[in-house]
Scaffold this active site. Structure first.
Site, PDB file in Angstrom:
ATOM      1  N   TYR A 179      33.296  52.373  68.038  1.00 51.65           N
ATOM      2  CA  TYR A 179      32.251  51.471  68.527  1.00 51.65           C
ATOM      3  C   TYR A 179      31.522  52.040  69.742  1.00 51.65           C
ATOM      4  O   TYR A 179      30.781  51.329  70.424  1.00 51.65           O
ATOM      5  CB  TYR A 179      32.849  50.111  68.903  1.00 51.65           C
ATOM      6  CG  TYR A 179      33.498  49.359  67.756  1.00 51.65           C
ATOM      7  CD1 TYR A 179      33.421  49.822  66.445  1.00 51.65           C
ATOM      8  CD2 TYR A 179      34.185  48.180  67.980  1.00 51.65           C
ATOM      9  CE1 TYR A 179      34.021  49.145  65.403  1.00 51.65           C
ATOM     10  CE2 TYR A 179      34.783  47.480  66.939  1.00 51.65           C
ATOM     11  CZ  TYR A 179      34.699  47.960  65.657  1.00 51.65           C
ATOM     12  OH  TYR A 179      35.297  47.280  64.629  1.00 51.65           O
ATOM     13  N   LYS A 223      46.386  55.811  62.778  1.00 52.68           N
ATOM     14  CA  LYS A 223      46.404  56.452  61.465  1.00 52.68           C
ATOM     15  C   LYS A 223      46.454  57.958  61.690  1.00 52.68           C
ATOM     16  O   LYS A 223      45.665  58.739  61.154  1.00 52.68           O
ATOM     17  CB  LYS A 223      45.163  56.045  60.657  1.00 52.68           C
ATOM     18  CG  LYS A 223      45.241  56.407  59.175  1.00 52.68           C
ATOM     19  CD  LYS A 223      46.385  55.725  58.451  1.00 52.68           C
ATOM     20  CE  LYS A 223      46.332  56.039  56.954  1.00 52.68           C
ATOM     21  NZ  LYS A 223      47.557  55.567  56.251  1.00 52.68           N
ATOM     22  N   ASP A 253      47.726  50.641  57.933  1.00 53.88           N
ATOM     23  CA  ASP A 253      47.931  49.944  56.667  1.00 53.88           C
ATOM     24  C   ASP A 253      49.286  49.238  56.634  1.00 53.88           C
ATOM     25  O   ASP A 253      49.397  48.091  56.185  1.00 53.88           O
ATOM     26  CB  ASP A 253      47.769  50.889  55.479  1.00 53.88           C
ATOM     27  CG  ASP A 253      48.434  52.240  55.686  1.00 53.88           C
ATOM     28  OD1 ASP A 253      48.965  52.501  56.784  1.00 53.88           O
ATOM     29  OD2 ASP A 253      48.422  53.060  54.747  1.00 53.88           O
ATOM     30  N   ASP A 267      40.375  45.539  66.397  1.00 53.39           N
ATOM     31  CA  ASP A 267      39.440  44.509  65.952  1.00 53.39           C
ATOM     32  C   ASP A 267      39.918  43.901  64.640  1.00 53.39           C
ATOM     33  O   ASP A 267      39.967  42.671  64.475  1.00 53.39           O
ATOM     34  CB  ASP A 267      38.058  45.154  65.783  1.00 53.39           C
ATOM     35  CG  ASP A 267      36.950  44.132  65.613  1.00 53.39           C
ATOM     36  OD1 ASP A 267      37.217  42.920  65.716  1.00 53.39           O
ATOM     37  OD2 ASP A 267      35.804  44.541  65.366  1.00 53.39           O
ATOM     38  N   ASP A 324      41.822  39.882  64.083  1.00 53.05           N
ATOM     39  CA  ASP A 324      41.315  38.827  63.201  1.00 53.05           C
ATOM     40  C   ASP A 324      42.340  38.452  62.137  1.00 53.05           C
ATOM     41  O   ASP A 324      42.451  37.280  61.760  1.00 53.05           O
ATOM     42  CB  ASP A 324      40.011  39.274  62.535  1.00 53.05           C
ATOM     43  CG  ASP A 324      38.807  39.101  63.462  1.00 53.05           C
ATOM     44  OD1 ASP A 324      38.988  38.577  64.576  1.00 53.05           O
ATOM     45  OD2 ASP A 324      37.695  39.499  63.076  1.00 53.05           O
TER      46      ASP A 324
END
Length: 341
Positions: free
Chosen positions: A132, A179, A212, A236, A240
């Site tokens: 971002y 990751k 994951d 992020d 959520d």
């Protein structure tokens, strides 16, 4: 006396902020409130700017910001939201996004197995780097040969300080989510910083999961987590997901902090929700819990605990808005919380 700058913003922002200000007034915590009710999409469309230098000066004079919501469909492509949120994050170096998540009542959980519903953790997200950061661009735009590049920016300084903040908030464990097996360069940096951070905080247990696997285990073993720390994009997504497991974004608070200066931007997760703005059915709980987070940050623990308890009591009694299965309006829910206080 602590001073709070309040930006009601767009959509349901002014509606839920009004509820929060009523609750703060009822608590009589001795806070000074400065409302910037001119910072919104209409001003941006009219003047080409949402936050002026004068606004930033007023914000700088306060201890924290309470933001209702920013964003409206007719300004989605203009950079308006970035002009407000990213400008605040960068101007005050709000590098630590903190999202506490707690299931307040079993009936809010989408999980069928009662034994697996317990969730009481925090997502700590690096807030100024990663995907971002805005570094990248498009080559041969809008053609069949278009190439789009977004750079995932990670620095030793940025990663180290968010890891240290995560350890400072932990009760028992910090779980790093990345990751590194696929995103090799940034993953190597995060892993190296992680080893050094764990050495600096030997009294806290550590765990590592790939993104994951972490998403899967948040659903199957939510009670295992204490603090999750992740990059901007991974944090992020996970925050959520965790919010959904605790009842949805209508009960999800958040804070963007600079732990060194103590300054913070406090904002409910739900956004401006333009589809229900003005209908009187917006859920004020996320904003109230965000307000509790804010005043707790400023040292008002008793008042913050009172808000948390009043919200939990309203949920347990079924005094909730339609998004949580109830029939009360925003005003009626606020009155229920005020009655509890």
């Amino acid at each position: 006396m602590d001073s709070i700058t309040v930006i009601p913003g767009d959509g349901i922002g002014p509606e839920v902020v009004e509820c929060a200000l009523e609750v703060l007034d009822a608590l009589d915590a001795g806070l000074s409130i400065d409302v910037l009710d001119h910072v919104h999409a209409d001003r941006y469309r009219r003047e080409g700017q949402a936050l002026s230098e004068a606004d930033l000066s007023r914000i700088s004079a306060s201890s924290a910001v309470l933001l209702g919501a920013v964003g409206r469909p007719d300004v989605e492509e203009t950079g308006y939201v970035r002009d407000v949120l990213l400008r605040l994050r960068i101007s005050f170096d709000l590098y630590a996004n903190y999202r506490p998540v707690r299931l307040m009542h079993d009936r809010l959980s989408p999980l069928r197995d009662p034994a697996r519903r317990m969730l009481d953790c925090a997502i700590v997200r690096e807030n100024t780097e990663g995907l971002y950061s805005g570094i990248g661009g498009n080559l041969r735009a809008s053609s069949p040969q278009e190439v789009a590049i977004d750079a995932d920016v990670n620095t030793w300084h940025g990663v180290s300080r968010i890891l240290d903040f995560a350890f400072s908030t932990a009760r028992r464990e910090v779980c790093l989510v990345d990751k590194a097996n696929a995103v090799r360069a940034g993953g190597r940096l995060w892993q190296e910083c992680w080893r050094h951070a764990a050495e600096r905080h030997p009294g806290t247990a550590t765990r590592h999961l790939y993104i994951d696997a972490a998403a899967m285990k948040l659903v199957t073993e939510p009670d295992r987590f204490d603090v999750i720390v992740a990059s901007n994009s991974y944090g992020d997504i996970l925050s959520d997901l965790a919010a959904a497991l605790a009842g949805g974004i209508g009960v999800a608070p958040s804070a963007s902090l600079n732990p060194q200066t103590g300054f913070g931007l406090f904002e409910p997760v739900h956004g401006s929700a333009p589809d229900i703005a003005g209908k009187g059915v917006a859920n004020p709980f996320a904003c109230l819990l965000t307000t509790a987070l804010l005043i707790r940050h400023l040292g008002h623990e008793a008042e913050a605990a009172a808000i948390d308890a009043a919200v939990a009591g309203s949920i347990a009694a079924g005094r909730v808005t339609p998004d949580l299965g109830g029939s009360l309006s925003t005003r009626q829910v606020t009155q229920a919380v005020l009655a509890s206080l």
